[in-house]
Write a protein that holds these residues in place. Sequence first.
Motif, PDB file in Angstrom:
ATOM      1  N   GLY A 226     -66.445 -46.122  24.728  1.00 57.11           N
ATOM      2  CA  GLY A 226     -67.181 -45.309  23.772  1.00 57.11           C
ATOM      3  C   GLY A 226     -67.211 -43.851  24.190  1.00 57.11           C
ATOM      4  O   GLY A 226     -67.095 -42.942  23.353  1.00 57.11           O
TER       5      GLY A 226
ATOM      6  N   GLN B  25     -65.734 -40.638  22.237  1.00 56.56           N
ATOM      7  CA  GLN B  25     -66.550 -39.439  22.020  1.00 56.56           C
ATOM      8  C   GLN B  25     -65.772 -38.193  22.417  1.00 56.56           C
ATOM      9  O   GLN B  25     -65.789 -37.180  21.704  1.00 56.56           O
TER      10      GLN B  25
ATOM     11  N   ASP C  11     -75.260 -43.262  22.021  1.00 59.82           N
ATOM     12  CA  ASP C  11     -74.168 -43.275  21.052  1.00 59.82           C
ATOM     13  C   ASP C  11     -72.990 -44.094  21.569  1.00 59.82           C
ATOM     14  O   ASP C  11     -72.368 -44.842  20.806  1.00 59.82           O
TER      15      ASP C  11
ATOM     16  N   ARG D   3     -71.457 -47.342  19.664  1.00 60.71           N
ATOM     17  CA  ARG D   3     -70.036 -47.453  19.337  1.00 60.71           C
ATOM     18  C   ARG D   3     -69.461 -48.740  19.930  1.00 60.71           C
ATOM     19  O   ARG D   3     -68.697 -49.459  19.269  1.00 60.71           O
TER      20      ARG D   3
ATOM     21  N   LYS E 117     -70.591 -51.909  18.048  1.00 60.74           N
ATOM     22  CA  LYS E 117     -69.975 -51.966  16.725  1.00 60.74           C
ATOM     23  C   LYS E 117     -68.514 -52.403  16.812  1.00 60.74           C
ATOM     24  O   LYS E 117     -68.052 -53.258  16.041  1.00 60.74           O
TER      25      LYS E 117
END
Length: 226
Positions: A101, A105, A169, A173, A176
């Motif tokens: 993730g 980013q 975040d 991510r 998900k």
Amino acid sequence: MFWDPTFIILIPALIIASWAQLKVSSTFNKYSNYNSANGYTGAQVARNLLDSSGLFDVPVEIVSGKLTDHYDPVNRVMRLSQEVFYGTSVASIGVAAHETGHAIQHKEKYSPLIIRNSIVPIVNFSSNASWILFFLGILFGIGSLVNVGILLFTAVVLFQLITLPVELDASSRALKILSTKAILYDNELKGAKAVLRAAAMTYVAAAITAISQLLRLIIISRARND
């Protein structure tokens, strides 16, 4: 340093930090015993997710230690601890996906990550220099040094606060993607979520500790002036 009545301000933060460290360790150990149904290793998951995001040139390497996993934005390398690299557990896969993730980013120029990375050199300097200047200012009664020390430590606090959305975040991510690509299933996802939530608490604790320390420095400074 500066043992005085203001140290009591740090006690709640230290308790939270200790609890967070125990929580992340115990949660990771718990879900390290739950192997995923698909049997993927952390390295395989990381490689799969990196490639599916177009990050073919980001290598996945082994790093020594436990829970030392991280994405290096400077060298664009993902480093996973041996347990995560070879592990097929829900915990290993969750951590590997979380670090992926961060790589995503970086690729997407996620603003909080870019800001955090840009102030790392400042924080590395100020985290040590702030205490030295503050101590010298108190010792020799030089108010300007005290203020500079406090200002430098403020950078540490800002770094910890910016870190929170970056980590949350990355975890969001990760969960998900793991669900969308069916790498983990329902109960497995719950386990991965528990691991990442526990890890997030260590960053919350770090932010609380930094804020408490800054408040303590300000109180000491004002008390000395009075």
